[in-house]
Design a protein around this motif. Structure first.
Motif, PDB file in Angstrom:
ATOM      1  N   UNK A 236      33.637   7.860 -35.924  1.00  9.89           N
ATOM      2  CA  UNK A 236      34.181   7.404 -37.205  1.00  9.89           C
ATOM      3  C   UNK A 236      33.126   7.193 -38.280  1.00  9.89           C
ATOM      4  N   UNK A 237      31.862   7.197 -37.913  1.00 15.70           N
ATOM      5  CA  UNK A 237      30.793   6.975 -38.894  1.00 15.70           C
ATOM      6  C   UNK A 237      29.810   8.134 -38.892  1.00 15.70           C
ATOM      7  N   UNK A 238      30.311   9.327 -38.893  1.00 21.63           N
ATOM      8  CA  UNK A 238      29.441  10.511 -38.843  1.00 21.63           C
ATOM      9  C   UNK A 238      28.521  10.617 -40.056  1.00 21.63           C
ATOM     10  N   UNK A 239      28.953  10.089 -41.206  1.00 22.49           N
ATOM     11  CA  UNK A 239      28.104  10.168 -42.395  1.00 22.49           C
ATOM     12  C   UNK A 239      26.890   9.245 -42.285  1.00 22.49           C
ATOM     13  N   UNK A 240      26.922   8.294 -41.369  1.00 17.31           N
ATOM     14  CA  UNK A 240      25.796   7.377 -41.160  1.00 17.31           C
ATOM     15  C   UNK A 240      25.098   7.645 -39.824  1.00 17.31           C
ATOM     16  N   UNK A 241      25.167   8.870 -39.369  1.00 19.83           N
ATOM     17  CA  UNK A 241      24.602   9.210 -38.063  1.00 19.83           C
ATOM     18  C   UNK A 241      23.092   9.014 -38.022  1.00 19.83           C
ATOM     19  N   UNK A 242      22.408   9.190 -39.147  1.00 20.96           N
ATOM     20  CA  UNK A 242      20.962   8.975 -39.171  1.00 20.96           C
ATOM     21  C   UNK A 242      20.614   7.511 -38.905  1.00 20.96           C
ATOM     22  N   UNK A 243      21.375   6.584 -39.446  1.00 18.39           N
ATOM     23  CA  UNK A 243      21.140   5.154 -39.218  1.00 18.39           C
ATOM     24  C   UNK A 243      21.471   4.786 -37.769  1.00 18.39           C
ATOM     25  N   UNK A 244      22.554   5.357 -37.245  1.00 13.14           N
ATOM     26  CA  UNK A 244      22.937   5.088 -35.857  1.00 13.14           C
ATOM     27  C   UNK A 244      21.857   5.588 -34.907  1.00 13.14           C
ATOM     28  N   UNK A 245      21.340   6.777 -35.160  1.00 12.47           N
ATOM     29  CA  UNK A 245      20.277   7.330 -34.312  1.00 12.47           C
ATOM     30  C   UNK A 245      19.017   6.471 -34.383  1.00 12.47           C
ATOM     31  N   UNK A 246      18.706   5.961 -35.558  1.00 13.22           N
ATOM     32  CA  UNK A 246      17.547   5.082 -35.701  1.00 13.22           C
ATOM     33  C   UNK A 246      17.752   3.771 -34.940  1.00 13.22           C
ATOM     34  N   UNK A 247      18.956   3.213 -35.006  1.00 15.64           N
ATOM     35  CA  UNK A 247      19.242   1.980 -34.270  1.00 15.64           C
ATOM     36  C   UNK A 247      19.170   2.182 -32.758  1.00 15.64           C
ATOM     37  N   UNK A 248      19.568   3.363 -32.301  1.00 13.13           N
ATOM     38  CA  UNK A 248      19.492   3.638 -30.868  1.00 13.13           C
ATOM     39  C   UNK A 248      18.056   3.717 -30.363  1.00 13.13           C
ATOM     40  N   UNK A 249      17.123   3.962 -31.240  1.00 10.04           N
ATOM     41  CA  UNK A 249      15.725   4.011 -30.827  1.00 10.04           C
ATOM     42  C   UNK A 249      15.125   2.623 -30.656  1.00 10.04           C
ATOM     43  N   UNK A 250      15.897   1.590 -30.949  1.00 13.66           N
ATOM     44  CA  UNK A 250      15.432   0.209 -30.802  1.00 13.66           C
ATOM     45  C   UNK A 250      15.803  -0.372 -29.434  1.00 13.66           C
ATOM     46  N   UNK A 251      15.959   0.478 -28.425  1.00  7.31           N
ATOM     47  CA  UNK A 251      16.331  -0.025 -27.107  1.00  7.31           C
ATOM     48  C   UNK A 251      15.208  -0.815 -26.434  1.00  7.31           C
ATOM     49  N   UNK A 252      14.015  -0.798 -26.998  1.00  9.35           N
ATOM     50  CA  UNK A 252      12.912  -1.590 -26.447  1.00  9.35           C
ATOM     51  C   UNK A 252      12.947  -3.030 -26.938  1.00  9.35           C
ATOM     52  N   UNK A 253      13.652  -3.306 -28.004  1.00 10.33           N
ATOM     53  CA  UNK A 253      13.688  -4.660 -28.574  1.00 10.33           C
ATOM     54  C   UNK A 253      14.209  -5.688 -27.563  1.00 10.33           C
ATOM     55  N   UNK A 254      15.315  -5.427 -26.821  1.00 15.14           N
ATOM     56  CA  UNK A 254      15.740  -6.429 -25.828  1.00 15.14           C
ATOM     57  C   UNK A 254      14.682  -6.700 -24.757  1.00 15.14           C
ATOM     58  N   UNK A 255      13.924  -5.671 -24.371  1.00 16.37           N
ATOM     59  CA  UNK A 255      12.871  -5.885 -23.375  1.00 16.37           C
ATOM     60  C   UNK A 255      11.755  -6.747 -23.942  1.00 16.37           C
ATOM     61  N   UNK A 256      11.397  -6.519 -25.177  1.00 14.48           N
ATOM     62  CA  UNK A 256      10.350  -7.324 -25.813  1.00 14.48           C
ATOM     63  C   UNK A 256      10.796  -8.781 -25.917  1.00 14.48           C
ATOM     64  N   UNK A 257      12.027  -9.005 -26.354  1.00 20.13           N
ATOM     65  CA  UNK A 257      12.550 -10.368 -26.461  1.00 20.13           C
ATOM     66  C   UNK A 257      12.641 -11.042 -25.096  1.00 20.13           C
ATOM     67  N   UNK A 258      13.038 -10.275 -24.081  1.00 18.78           N
ATOM     68  CA  UNK A 258      13.105 -10.819 -22.719  1.00 18.78           C
ATOM     69  C   UNK A 258      11.712 -11.212 -22.224  1.00 18.78           C
TER      70      UNK A 258
END
Length: 166
Positions: free
Chosen positions: A132-154
């Motif tokens: 439903x948000x194909x026009x914002x796919x660049x932002x979604x892809x950038x957010x998916x690259x933040x999968x290390x943030x939970x590990x850092x916080x942990x």
């Protein structure tokens, strides 16, 4: 020609990723090492690889010429996601919830069903958001690259060092 080169590179990178993931699973084989890992970070990485697998699988339907090429990419990504990352996710969950196993198998099944429901609910919800948000796919892809943030916080909360072998 470009599709073949893309497929070779993605398959090579995925095989390297599978090898590194198996090495990481061996490094954190004991409960103490597995407890250092963020279950949210591993789940985010598994979700990202599942989305990648679905993306390449949907590309197989678009062209008969590219079917075999993208089907192999999708297969390798699916193996990484379903066989390795989900197993690792359950290993971390088991190490953190040892007391549930003392309560009996009914409780284990109930909690495990809850974990699977959350994960696959997030997978389905993410696919709906992406669709439903194909026009914002660049932002979604950038957010998916933040999968290390939970590990850092942990690591910060737990005071852990060297959660991953480098």
């Amino acid at each position: 020609q470009k599709v073949t080169h893309y497929a070779l590179w993605v398959n090579l990178i995925t095989i390297i990723q599978i090898r590194c993931f198996i090495s990481q699973m061996r490094y954190t084989d004991d409960a103490l090492s597995a407890a250092k890992l963020s279950i949210v970070g591993i789940a985010a990485q598994a979700l990202m690889d599942a989305y990648d697998s679905f993306l390449h699988l949907s590309l197989t339907a678009s062209s008969q010429y590219m079917f075999n090429t993208f089907a192999m990419i999708s297969l390798f990504k699916f193996i990484l996601f379903s066989l390795l990352e989900m197993r690792y996710l359950l290993t971390i969950w088991r190490c953190r919830n040892r007391e549930i196993f003392a309560a009996g198998w009914d409780e284990v099944r109930r909690e495990l069903s809850r974990v699977y429901s959350y994960f696959y609910g997030a997978l389905l919800g993410g696919l709906l958001i992406i669709f439903n948000a194909m026009e914002h796919l660049d932002v979604i892809a950038l957010l998916f690259q933040a999968y290390w943030v939970p590990q850092i916080l942990h690591d910060v909360r737990q005071g852990s060092k060297n959660s991953f072998e480098l």
